[in-house]
Design a protein around this motif. Structure first.
Motif: not given
Length: 121
Positions: A46-57, A65-72, A74-78, A112-116
């Protein structure tokens, strides 16, 4: 070296993957169940993968949670989130998490946005 991380974001992602691999070697069944659970949580529904990544971020920022901040991030950009969509999710997180969420957003997320994005080129 060819496979060495080029920046702090890439290094954090590499560090996380290494740790996850080590944990998986030691606890394969648990890791398998956890991975299956998270794959189910993040699949299109019902939610898109994109919406779920934004929620997770947003949750990652709130949880500090710095690792999850970076990971998500990246997930948002992906998932082709625009910078504006990411910044709006940061705003929602900051509405709940205040300065702690905002401090991670204006530093770690933006770096992270800049580096990714540099890695894509």
């Amino acid at each position: 070296m060819e496979n060495e991380p080029r920046n702090s974001t890439e290094a954090a992602l590499h560090h996380y993957k290494h740790g996850l691999g080590s944990f998986t070697d030691k606890m394969p069944e648990l890791a398998e169940h956890y991975n299956a659970f998270t794959q189910e949580c993040f699949k299109e529904g019902a939610l898109t993968k994109k919406e779920k990544q934004l929620i997770a971020l947003g949750i990652s920022l709130y949880a500090q949670d710095e690792y999850c901040i970076i990971y998500h991030t990246k997930g948002c950009l992906d998932q082709d989130c625009s910078e504006e969509e990411i910044l709006e999710s940061i705003g929602v997180s900051a509405a709940f998490g205040g300065g702690a969420s905002m401090s991670q957003a204006v530093t770690l997320v933006q770096e992270s946005i800049e580096e990714l994005n540099e890695l894509k080129h």
